[in-house]
Design a protein around this motif. Structure first.
Motif, mmCIF file in Angstrom:
data_model
loop_
_atom_site.group_PDB
_atom_site.id
_atom_site.type_symbol
_atom_site.label_atom_id
_atom_site.label_comp_id
_atom_site.label_asym_id
_atom_site.label_seq_id
_atom_site.Cartn_x
_atom_site.Cartn_y
_atom_site.Cartn_z
ATOM 1 N N MET A 1 0.849 -1.155 0.000
ATOM 2 C CA MET A 1 0.000 0.000 0.000
ATOM 3 C C MET A 1 0.903 1.228 0.000
ATOM 4 S SD MET A 1 -2.936 0.503 2.682
ATOM 5 C CE MET A 1 -4.195 1.618 2.461
ATOM 6 N N GLY A 2 1.141 1.793 -1.117
ATOM 7 C CA GLY A 2 2.012 2.942 -1.245
ATOM 8 C C GLY A 2 1.232 4.235 -1.299
ATOM 9 N N THR A 3 1.834 5.270 -0.742
ATOM 10 C CA THR A 3 1.207 6.580 -0.816
ATOM 11 C C THR A 3 2.130 7.495 -1.594
ATOM 12 O OG1 THR A 3 2.225 7.288 1.245
ATOM 13 C CG2 THR A 3 0.043 6.308 1.399
ATOM 14 N N SER A 4 1.550 8.388 -2.323
ATOM 15 C CA SER A 4 2.347 9.335 -3.087
ATOM 16 C C SER A 4 2.322 10.695 -2.380
ATOM 17 C CB SER A 4 1.797 9.480 -4.506
ATOM 18 O OG SER A 4 0.478 9.993 -4.456
ATOM 19 N N LEU A 5 3.405 11.405 -2.519
ATOM 20 C CA LEU A 5 3.475 12.723 -1.925
ATOM 21 C C LEU A 5 2.762 13.701 -2.847
ATOM 22 C CD1 LEU A 5 7.190 12.629 -0.752
ATOM 23 C CD2 LEU A 5 5.134 12.205 0.588
ATOM 24 N N THR A 6 1.839 14.421 -2.288
ATOM 25 C CA THR A 6 1.007 15.313 -3.085
ATOM 26 C C THR A 6 1.715 16.644 -3.324
ATOM 27 O OG1 THR A 6 -0.046 16.259 -1.151
ATOM 28 C CG2 THR A 6 -1.066 14.291 -2.085
ATOM 29 N N SER A 7 1.174 17.412 -4.236
ATOM 30 C CA SER A 7 1.742 18.727 -4.524
ATOM 31 C C SER A 7 1.576 19.656 -3.316
ATOM 32 C CB SER A 7 1.094 19.326 -5.762
ATOM 33 O OG SER A 7 -0.290 19.509 -5.552
ATOM 34 N N GLU A 8 0.516 19.468 -2.533
ATOM 35 C CA GLU A 8 0.321 20.278 -1.335
ATOM 36 C C GLU A 8 1.453 20.020 -0.326
ATOM 37 O OE1 GLU A 8 -2.989 21.032 2.198
ATOM 38 O OE2 GLU A 8 -3.310 19.432 0.736
ATOM 39 N N PHE A 9 1.875 18.766 -0.200
ATOM 40 C CA PHE A 9 2.993 18.440 0.693
ATOM 41 C C PHE A 9 4.249 19.173 0.251
ATOM 42 C CE2 PHE A 9 6.887 15.979 1.061
ATOM 43 C CZ PHE A 9 7.023 15.902 2.438
ATOM 44 N N TRP A 10 4.554 19.128 -1.050
ATOM 45 C CA TRP A 10 5.781 19.765 -1.535
ATOM 46 C C TRP A 10 5.747 21.281 -1.372
ATOM 47 C CZ3 TRP A 10 9.809 17.022 -1.555
ATOM 48 C CH2 TRP A 10 9.774 15.677 -1.877
ATOM 49 N N GLU A 11 4.573 21.876 -1.529
ATOM 50 C CA GLU A 11 4.440 23.313 -1.328
ATOM 51 C C GLU A 11 4.727 23.686 0.130
ATOM 52 O OE1 GLU A 11 0.546 24.372 -2.617
ATOM 53 O OE2 GLU A 11 0.976 23.986 -4.736
ATOM 54 N N ARG A 12 4.126 22.937 1.043
ATOM 55 C CA ARG A 12 4.358 23.213 2.460
ATOM 56 C C ARG A 12 5.802 22.908 2.852
ATOM 57 N NH1 ARG A 12 -1.117 21.151 5.513
ATOM 58 N NH2 ARG A 12 -2.482 22.695 4.539
ATOM 59 N N PHE A 13 6.347 21.822 2.335
ATOM 60 C CA PHE A 13 7.730 21.464 2.618
ATOM 61 C C PHE A 13 8.682 22.566 2.153
ATOM 62 C CE2 PHE A 13 11.731 19.603 1.110
ATOM 63 C CZ PHE A 13 12.195 19.043 2.294
ATOM 64 N N THR A 14 8.461 23.069 0.939
ATOM 65 C CA THR A 14 9.305 24.134 0.408
ATOM 66 C C THR A 14 9.183 25.399 1.249
ATOM 67 O OG1 THR A 14 8.992 23.224 -1.813
ATOM 68 C CG2 THR A 14 9.835 25.471 -1.669
ATOM 69 N N LEU A 15 7.959 25.749 1.613
ATOM 70 C CA LEU A 15 7.736 26.936 2.436
ATOM 71 C C LEU A 15 8.435 26.810 3.787
ATOM 72 C CD1 LEU A 15 6.206 29.647 2.779
ATOM 73 C CD2 LEU A 15 4.375 28.298 3.809
ATOM 74 N N LEU A 16 8.284 25.670 4.449
ATOM 75 C CA LEU A 16 8.912 25.471 5.746
ATOM 76 C C LEU A 16 10.429 25.404 5.633
ATOM 77 C CD1 LEU A 16 6.448 22.912 7.366
ATOM 78 C CD2 LEU A 16 6.780 25.312 7.976
ATOM 79 N N LEU A 17 10.935 24.822 4.556
ATOM 80 C CA LEU A 17 12.382 24.735 4.360
ATOM 81 C C LEU A 17 12.985 26.128 4.218
ATOM 82 C CD1 LEU A 17 14.912 23.001 3.841
ATOM 83 C CD2 LEU A 17 14.321 23.085 1.409
ATOM 84 N N PHE A 18 12.374 26.969 3.389
ATOM 85 C CA PHE A 18 12.897 28.319 3.206
ATOM 86 C C PHE A 18 12.717 29.175 4.461
ATOM 87 C CE2 PHE A 18 12.792 27.219 -1.312
ATOM 88 C CZ PHE A 18 14.038 27.690 -1.687
ATOM 89 N N ALA A 19 11.645 28.967 5.189
ATOM 90 C CA ALA A 19 11.454 29.699 6.443
ATOM 91 C C ALA A 19 12.533 29.303 7.452
ATOM 92 C CB ALA A 19 10.063 29.428 7.010
#
Length: 68
Positions: free
Chosen positions: A1-19
């Motif tokens: 049962m695999g889950t894919s990382l959504t575009s919403e995850f990457w947006e939040r990840f990028t925002l938190l990384l730059f912050a």
């Protein structure tokens, strides 16, 4: 049962990384400035003239000692 990382995850990840990077850079610059200020205070302290022993007035009944 695999889950894919959504575009919403990457947006939040990028925002938190730059912050997090921004906070890290700001804190590093602040601590560097404080360290330099502390170092400059230590090296540029005004020199205090050496204290001299108070001059003892010689009286008529006192003869100065002569040492060779």
């Amino acid at each position: 049962m695999g889950t894919s990382l959504t575009s919403e995850f990457w947006e939040r990840f990028t925002l938190l990384l730059f912050a997090a990077m921004g906070v890290t850079f700001v804190l590093a610059a602040l601590f560097d400035a404080l360290a330099l200020r502390r170092q400059n205070r230590r090296t540029h302290r005004p020199s205090v003239p050496p204290t001299r022993a108070p001059h003892r007035a010689e009286t008529a009944d006192h003869r100065p000692s002569v040492r060779c």
